[in-house]
Design an enzyme around this catalytic site. Structure first.
Site, PDB file in Angstrom:
ATOM      1  N   TYR A   1       0.862  -1.178   0.000  1.00 30.55           N
ATOM      2  CA  TYR A   1       0.000   0.000   0.000  1.00 30.55           C
ATOM      3  C   TYR A   1       0.897   1.226   0.000  1.00 30.55           C
ATOM      4  CZ  TYR A   1      -4.338   2.553   0.686  1.00 30.55           C
ATOM      5  OH  TYR A   1      -5.399   3.394   0.531  1.00 30.55           O
TER       6      TYR A   1
ATOM      7  N   LYS B   1     -19.989 -20.533 -10.189  1.00 28.30           N
ATOM      8  CA  LYS B   1     -19.245 -20.436 -11.449  1.00 28.30           C
ATOM      9  C   LYS B   1     -17.849 -19.877 -11.188  1.00 28.30           C
ATOM     10  CE  LYS B   1     -19.651 -21.226 -15.841  1.00 28.30           C
ATOM     11  NZ  LYS B   1     -20.755 -20.712 -16.672  1.00 28.30           N
TER      12      LYS B   1
END
Length: 391
Positions: free
Chosen positions: A45, A100
Site C-alpha cells: 500500500y 461459477k
C-alpha cells in the site's frame, strides 16, 4: 450417500448439507504477497503502491502486469434464465454465479468475481460493464434469457474489446460438439455425414447449430415450440429467420416426427418432451443427446431403446454434457494468449481437445471425459492458445 449408476455415481444430498456449504457464500479474497510487517505494508500500500499507479498512468498497458485485472473474469447475470428455475432475479442468481467463479478457480486457476445486475435492459447492462471495464480482463455472461442474450453478447464483444462469452450458449455447444465427435466414431460415421435435429432454438440451441455448421455438418434442422424452423414460416424472430436460411437443407416442414424421420442425431436443449414413437423413425445406430436438466426430453433408459449412444446433462447417467469441461480452459487460453475475442476457431479447437482426452477408452458409455478429469482444462487451454496463434 452415493449410489452407483452405470459408470456414473448418483449422489443423494440433504438440504442441511447444501445450505451449510453455502452459508456465508463460497468465495473469499486471498493475498498473493505477505502483509506481516511495516515493510510489507509500505510495499503493498502506501507509499510503494503510488509508484505502480504513476507507472500505469504513464503506460496503461502496465495494468496487465501489475494488477489482477488481466486474470480476472467477471461472471455476469441478470437472473433471467437461471438453471431450470427461470427468471428468479439477480439476488437469487448470486449463489449460482459464486459457484461459477469457484469453478474458474478450481479448474483454470483464474480469479473471478460474480456481478449480478438489477436490470434486464441490454443498454443498461452494457453501460454498466463498460464503466467497469478497467476492473477485469474478460466477461462470462451467465443465465441471461434469449433472445436478449444474443444482442447483449454481440454488442459487449465490440464495446469491451476483451474475451466475452455467454457460457449457456457456447459452453454447451463446445461440449456437445466434443461428445458428438466421439459418438460419430462409436457408430462408425463421418461427422460431416450426420443428419442432426436440435430441439430448442434458444441460447443453447442456436449456439449448438452454429458450432455444428462450423464443424462441417451441413444437415442441421432446428425445432422450436411451434415445429421445424424453415424459411416459409412467418412467425420467426430475426435470429431464427437467419438460421432458417442456413439450416434445414432438405426443406422439411412439420414437427418433431417429421424432423426425426431418418435423422441420425437428436440433441435436446429445450424443456419439451419427445414422444417415444417419434424416436423409432430415427436411423439405425442413432445418437441421442437429451440435455435438459433436471428432466431430459427423453429418459435415457427410453432413449437407449432406439440409440446406440445416449448422453444427458445429468451427473447420474453416463456421458454427461457439462459446461465445466469447456469454459475454464477457453477463458484461460484466451487470457494467456492475450486474445481480444473468443472466436469460432477457438471453440472448435476446444471441442477437439475435449474429445481427444477420451482416446483409446472410447465406448458408447464413454464419449466425453468426466468434469473432474484434471487433464481437460490444460488441454483446452493449450488448444485455444494454438487457435489464437494460428488465427
Amino acid at each position: 450417500m452415493t449410489t452407483e449408476t452405470g459408470n456414473s455415481a448418483r449422489i443423494d444430498l440433504s438440504s442441511e448439507e447444501i445450505f451449510s456449504a453455502h452459508e456465508g457464500g463460497k468465495l473469499q479474497i486471498g493475498l498473493t504477497a505477505p502483509l506481516e510487517s511495516k515493510r510489507d505494508l509500505s510495499i503493498a500500500y502506501t507509499p510503494g503502491v503510488a509508484q505502480v499507479s504513476r507507472a500505469i498512468n504513464t503506460d496503461p498497458e502496465l495494468a496487465q502486469k501489475y494488477t489482477w485485472a488481466s486474470r480476472l473474469v467477471a461472471v455476469v447475470s441478470d437472473g433471467t434464465a437461471v438453471l431450470g428455475l427461470g427468471n428468479i432475479g439477480a439476488a437469487a442468481s448470486l449463489p449460482v454465479m459464486e459457484g461459477k467463479s469457484a469453478l474458474f478457480k478450481q479448474f483454470a486457476g483464474l480469479d473471478s468475481i460474480p456481478l449480478v445486475l438489477e436490470t434486464t435492459d441490454v443498454d443498461e447492462i452494457i453501460e454498466t460493464l463498460v464503466r467497469l471495464r478497467s476492473s477485469f480482463g474478460a466477461v462470462n455472461l451467465e443465465d441471461i434469457s434469449a433472445p436478449r442474450c444474443f444482442e447483449l453478447e454481440a454488442r459487449l464483444i465490440e464495446a469491451l474489446d476483451m474475451p466475452v462469452m455467454h457460457d449457456d450458449q457456447h459452453g454447451t455447444a463446445v461440449v456437445a460438439l466434443a461428445a458428438l465427435t466421439n459418438a460419430a466414431k462409436v457408430v462408425n460415421r463421418e461427422l460431416s455425414s450426420l443428419k442432426v435435429v436440435i430441439s430448442g432454438a434458444g441460447a443453447a440451441g442456436i449456439a449448438v447449430a452454429e458450432i455444428l455448421l462450423t464443424a462441417g455438418i451441413a444437415d442441421v434442422t432446428l425445432l422450436d415450440s411451434r415445429g421445424i424452423i424453415h424459411s416459409g414460416r412467418g412467425d420467426l424472430t430475426e435470429i431464427k429467420a437467419a438460421y432458417a436460411a442456413r439450416t434445414n437443407p432438405r426443406g422439411i416442414t412439420g414437427g418433431s416426427a417429421q424432423a426425426l424421420d431418418g435423422a441420425d442425431v437428436f440433441i435436446g436443449v429445450s424443456s419439451g418432451t419427445i414422444p417415444e414413437e417419434t424416436l423409432e423413425k430415427m436411423s439405425d445406430d442413432a445418437i441421442i443427446f437429451a440435455l435438459s436438466n433436471p428432466d431430459p426430453e427423453v429418459h435415457p433408459e427410453t432413449a437407449a431403446k432406439f440409440a446406440k449412444v445416449v448422453a444427458t446433462g445429468r451427473s447420474d447417467f453416463p456421458n454427461q454434457i457439462n459446461n465445466v469441461l469447456a469454459f475454464p480452459g477457453i477463458f484461460r487460453g484466451a487470457l494467456d494468449a492475450g486474445a481480444r475475442r473468443i472466436t469460432a476457431a477457438m471453440k472448435v479447437a476446444a471441442a477437439n481437445a475435449i474429445a481427444e482426452i477420451v482416446g483409446d477408452d472410447l465406448a458408447a458409455d464413454y464419449i466425453i471425459p468426466s468434469p473432474l478429469d484434471a487433464r481437460v482444462a490444460p488441454a483446452v487451454t493449450a488448444a485455444v492458445m494454438s487457435a489464437v496463434d494460428e488465427g
